[in-house]
Design a protein around this motif. Structure first.
Motif, short mmCIF file in Angstrom:
data_model
loop_
_atom_site.label_atom_id
_atom_site.label_comp_id
_atom_site.label_asym_id
_atom_site.label_seq_id
_atom_site.Cartn_x
_atom_site.Cartn_y
_atom_site.Cartn_z
N VAL A 43 0.91 -2.14 1.48
CA VAL A 43 2.11 -2.98 1.53
C VAL A 43 1.74 -4.46 1.43
CG1 VAL A 43 4.09 -3.67 2.94
CG2 VAL A 43 3.45 -1.25 2.80
N GLU A 44 0.66 -4.85 2.08
CA GLU A 44 0.21 -6.24 1.98
C GLU A 44 -0.23 -6.57 0.56
OE1 GLU A 44 -2.70 -6.43 5.05
OE2 GLU A 44 -1.20 -6.65 6.65
N SER A 47 11.15 3.63 8.74
CA SER A 47 10.26 2.50 8.98
C SER A 47 9.67 2.56 10.39
CB SER A 47 11.02 1.17 8.79
OG SER A 47 11.46 1.03 7.46
N ILE A 61 8.67 -2.97 4.78
CA ILE A 61 9.34 -4.25 4.56
C ILE A 61 10.49 -4.08 3.58
CG2 ILE A 61 7.21 -5.56 4.98
CD1 ILE A 61 7.02 -5.95 1.90
N MET A 100 7.10 0.76 1.82
CA MET A 100 6.38 1.16 3.03
C MET A 100 5.22 2.07 2.71
SD MET A 100 9.30 3.58 4.73
CE MET A 100 10.24 4.73 3.78
N GLU A 120 5.71 2.60 11.13
CA GLU A 120 5.03 1.64 12.01
C GLU A 120 4.34 2.36 13.16
OE1 GLU A 120 6.74 -1.90 13.35
OE2 GLU A 120 7.33 -2.62 11.36
N THR A 155 0.73 2.39 3.92
CA THR A 155 -0.35 1.81 4.71
C THR A 155 -0.20 0.29 4.72
OG1 THR A 155 -1.92 1.46 2.89
CG2 THR A 155 -1.87 3.67 3.90
N LYS A 156 -0.70 -0.33 5.78
CA LYS A 156 -0.61 -1.79 5.86
C LYS A 156 -1.29 -2.45 4.68
CE LYS A 156 -0.17 -2.47 10.86
NZ LYS A 156 -0.81 -3.06 12.08
N LYS A 209 3.18 0.01 7.59
CA LYS A 209 4.05 -1.17 7.50
C LYS A 209 5.22 -0.87 6.59
CE LYS A 209 3.72 -6.21 6.71
NZ LYS A 209 4.09 -6.56 8.10
N ASP A 230 9.87 -7.45 7.78
CA ASP A 230 9.81 -6.07 8.26
C ASP A 230 11.22 -5.49 8.36
OD1 ASP A 230 7.10 -6.39 8.48
OD2 ASP A 230 7.06 -6.46 10.68
#
Length: 239
Positions: free
Chosen positions: A230-231, A191, A202, A224, A195, A226-227, A200, A207
């Motif tokens: 993951v979002e 992780s 979680i 985990m 980052e 790309t942001k 990202k 996180d």
């Protein structure tokens, strides 16, 4: 020293004792050895919080990932590569057998701008997933038309994710409600790398680097990549 292979913390001889704590998975993906699949080594480094001259205390080795001073992994496949971060981005070094040295071949490895394309999860556990994980995987598979890639070695799967983008998932399921991968020597160091590469990581809620360890062999779910990916997963968890 904290190793996946040892039940307890290994205390270094007092004459050789330093100010750092190292956790590591010496051979990740060992089930791939006989078929010549890619395997790896994962490590994380913390600075001790107690006096280095004193005996090691639990607060020294049960630190969250936010306190790391460095982490990395080695991958053994078609080439041998060391991927390392000391808190200022991620650098990749490839072993050159001709000179016996690791050469910087992948400077500033990043997940920025690599949304989508691939998802990596063990779909053999589909029958054990909760509704949110099932809905997300169906979304990327049938609606987004992501390609599936899964090796079964965390190092190999995440290395590919960093190189090509997308998302890696090893969520909790009905058989392993607390997750399967280990927090201190698998999920925290990987992780940290993610980052540092602009991605990202979680546990499904927070996180990974913010999780407070309570046991050296503690398990955790992990998602985990790309942001953006993951979002996107998190948006399904909230439904």
């Amino acid at each position: 020293l904290i190793s996946e292979e040892d039940d307890n913390v290994t205390i270094v001889d007092e004459s050789r004792r330093g100010k750092y704590i190292v956790s590591f998975d010496p051979l990740d993906g060992s089930s791939n050895i006989d078929c010549l699949g890619s395997i790896g080594t994962i490590f994380a480094i913390w600075r001790r919080v107690s006096d280095p001259k004193e005996a090691v205390k639990p607060e020294d080795y049960l630190q969250p990932g936010r306190r790391l001073v460095g982490a990395g992994y080695a991958i053994y496949g078609s080439a041998t590569m060391l991927v390392l971060s000391l808190g200022a981005g991620v650098q990749g070094f490839t072993l050159d057998p001709a000179i016996g040295e690791f050469v910087l071949t992948h400077p500033h490895m990043t997940l920025l701008g690599k949304k989508g394309g691939y998802y990596s999860i063990n779909e053999g556990y589909t029958y054990l997933w909760d509704e949110q994980v099932t809905n997300y995987v169906n979304h990327v598979k049938f609606e987004k038309k992501y390609n599936a890639r899964y090796i079964g070695s965390m190092v190999a799967d995440l290395h590919r994710t960093i190189c090509y983008g997308g998302i890696f998932l090893y969520p909790a399921n009905k058989k392993s409600p607390k997750g399967k991968l280990r927090l201190l020597y698998e999920c925290i160091p990987m992780s940290y790398i993610v980052e540092q590469a602009g991605g990202k990581a979680i546990n499904g809620d927070i996180d990974i680097l913010d999780v407070q360890p309570t046991d050296i062999h503690q398990r955790t779910p992990i998602i985990m990549g790309t942001k953006e990916d993951v979002e996107s997963f998190m948006s399904f968890k909230k439904k």
